[in-house]
Scaffold this motif. Structure first.
Motif, PDB file in Angstrom:
ATOM      1  N   ALA A  72       1.135   0.662   0.600  1.00  0.00           N
ATOM      2  CA  ALA A  72       1.226  -0.149   1.504  1.00  0.00           C
ATOM      3  C   ALA A  72       1.541  -1.487   0.669  1.00  0.00           C
ATOM      4  O   ALA A  72       2.378  -2.123   1.112  1.00  0.00           O
ATOM      5  CB  ALA A  72      -0.381  -0.296   2.003  1.00  0.00           C
ATOM      6  N   ASN A  73       0.984  -1.536  -0.436  1.00  0.00           N
ATOM      7  CA  ASN A  73       1.100  -2.679  -1.404  1.00  0.00           C
ATOM      8  C   ASN A  73       2.620  -2.990  -1.756  1.00  0.00           C
ATOM      9  O   ASN A  73       2.994  -4.074  -1.609  1.00  0.00           O
ATOM     10  CB  ASN A  73       0.378  -2.563  -2.757  1.00  0.00           C
ATOM     11  N   ARG A  74       3.392  -1.858  -2.017  1.00  0.00           N
ATOM     12  CA  ARG A  74       4.695  -2.238  -2.248  1.00  0.00           C
ATOM     13  C   ARG A  74       5.622  -2.603  -1.080  1.00  0.00           C
ATOM     14  O   ARG A  74       6.794  -3.209  -1.157  1.00  0.00           O
ATOM     15  CB  ARG A  74       5.427  -0.790  -2.758  1.00  0.00           C
ATOM     16  N   HIS A  75       5.124  -2.726   0.159  1.00  0.00           N
ATOM     17  CA  HIS A  75       5.630  -3.095   1.240  1.00  0.00           C
ATOM     18  C   HIS A  75       5.015  -4.306   1.938  1.00  0.00           C
ATOM     19  O   HIS A  75       5.389  -4.542   3.094  1.00  0.00           O
ATOM     20  CB  HIS A  75       5.684  -1.940   2.352  1.00  0.00           C
ATOM     21  N   GLY A  76       4.039  -4.843   0.825  1.00  0.00           N
ATOM     22  CA  GLY A  76       3.741  -6.286   1.394  1.00  0.00           C
ATOM     23  C   GLY A  76       2.622  -6.151   2.344  1.00  0.00           C
ATOM     24  O   GLY A  76       2.083  -7.248   2.968  1.00  0.00           O
ATOM     25  N   ILE A  77       1.692  -5.007   2.512  1.00  0.00           N
ATOM     26  CA  ILE A  77       0.726  -4.889   3.446  1.00  0.00           C
ATOM     27  C   ILE A  77      -0.521  -4.894   2.664  1.00  0.00           C
ATOM     28  O   ILE A  77      -0.713  -4.259   1.716  1.00  0.00           O
ATOM     29  CB  ILE A  77       0.684  -3.525   4.187  1.00  0.00           C
ATOM     30  N   ALA A  78      -1.791  -5.681   2.986  1.00  0.00           N
ATOM     31  CA  ALA A  78      -2.993  -5.754   2.460  1.00  0.00           C
ATOM     32  C   ALA A  78      -3.356  -4.474   2.697  1.00  0.00           C
ATOM     33  O   ALA A  78      -3.402  -3.744   3.803  1.00  0.00           O
ATOM     34  CB  ALA A  78      -3.722  -6.812   3.058  1.00  0.00           C
ATOM     35  N   SER A  79      -4.246  -4.049   1.783  1.00  0.00           N
ATOM     36  CA  SER A  79      -5.202  -2.788   1.948  1.00  0.00           C
ATOM     37  C   SER A  79      -6.432  -2.661   1.513  1.00  0.00           C
ATOM     38  O   SER A  79      -6.761  -3.506   0.723  1.00  0.00           O
ATOM     39  CB  SER A  79      -4.237  -1.605   1.188  1.00  0.00           C
ATOM     40  N   VAL A  80      -7.140  -1.732   2.005  1.00  0.00           N
ATOM     41  CA  VAL A  80      -8.652  -1.501   1.544  1.00  0.00           C
ATOM     42  C   VAL A  80      -8.795  -0.100   0.927  1.00  0.00           C
ATOM     43  O   VAL A  80      -8.595   0.914   1.651  1.00  0.00           O
ATOM     44  CB  VAL A  80      -9.785  -1.729   2.644  1.00  0.00           C
ATOM     45  N   HIS A  81      -9.124   0.125  -0.310  1.00  0.00           N
ATOM     46  CA  HIS A  81      -9.355   1.333  -0.747  1.00  0.00           C
ATOM     47  C   HIS A  81     -10.697   1.783  -0.427  1.00  0.00           C
ATOM     48  O   HIS A  81     -11.556   1.296  -0.840  1.00  0.00           O
ATOM     49  CB  HIS A  81      -9.091   1.275  -2.376  1.00  0.00           C
TER      50      HIS A  81
END
Length: 257
Positions: A204-213
């Motif tokens: 997700a991060n590589r595509h500019g999407i915020a994420s929660v692990h």
């Protein structure tokens, strides 16, 4: 259904929303008993691990590497001293049926527990009436349809996206491009929750999407903390799925304003 929000919530399925790891372990333990009772020959667990490794190595990045049917076919190929015969096909299909039976039985029983009934499921239902939800998964469509129908609440609204449908697995650009195109959203207006650091979070991060692990579904605690991580989009860590969902709801609501 028309949503008031232009935001989207992306949720990994296995080990984020449903407990696939213990279900998988339980299914294999029960399948070992089935294998022995059917007198199919050899040690089930060692044969399975060998077959699973071969299938995954042969089909790296392909959704078919998840198919247990391929493992059971290879196991029969390896265990039959007289060679595979037409009559052995029924054993391959039977083992696949037993695997799914045990896996889904575990999920059905687990879904009745209080944590799911009073905490996770009500939260999912509420969120699905507020934001568009996309379930993202590296699996085959049939397998995931069986899991969802056995576990998640009947009126939970979502769009399911499997790697089999896309033709590529997370964390590839192809998968996330397909996801964003289907969602019709900008990456900065989306947030993803997942247990897998590489496939979910970094993908997700590589595509500019915020994420929660979310490394564990039911760890203690409520605090969600941001990773000190230089990246194109923020990454947080949550102690459990419900805390992550609460955080995602707040984040999406703030983005609306």
């Amino acid at each position: 259904m028309v949503f008031l929000s232009d935001m989207a919530l992306f949720l990994d399925l296995d080990n984020t929303l449903l407990p696939s790891k213990p279900a998988y372990k339980y299914a294999l333990t029960e399948c070992a008993k089935d294998w022995e009772n059917r007198k199919l020959g050899g040690d089930f667990l060692s044969l399975y691990e060998s077959a699973r490794t071969k299938v995954k190595n042969q089909l790296v990045g392909h959704s078919s590497n998840r198919l247990r049917l391929l493992c059971f076919k290879l196991m029969l190929d390896e265990s039959l001293s007289s060679g595979f015969q037409t009559k052995d096909i029924i054993d391959v299909l039977w083992m696949e049926e037993r695997y799914h039976f045990h896996f889904l039985s575990y999920l059905k029983n687990e879904s009745k527990k209080e944590n799911y009934q009073t905490k996770l499921f009500p939260k999912l239902l509420a969120l699905s009436n507020k934001f568009p939800i996309f379930l993202t998964t590296n699996e085959t469509l049939r397998t995931q349809l069986l899991k969802v129908s056995s576990f998640l609440p009947d009126h939970f609204r979502f769009t399911l996206i499997t790697s089999e449908e896309v033709g590529h697995e997370k964390p590839t650009t192809e998968f996330f491009s397909y996801l964003l195109e289907l969602a019709k959203e900008n990456p900065e207006d989306c947030i993803l929750l997942g247990d897998n650091w590489d496939d979910d979070v970094l993908g997700a991060n590589r595509h500019g999407i915020a994420s929660v692990h979310v490394p564990e579904m039911w760890d203690e605690g409520r605090e969600v903390n941001e990773y000190p991580f230089e990246s194109s989009a923020p990454i947080w860590k949550a102690p459990n799925t419900v805390a992550a969902l609460d955080f995602a709801e707040l984040w999406l609501s703030k983005r609306q304003k």
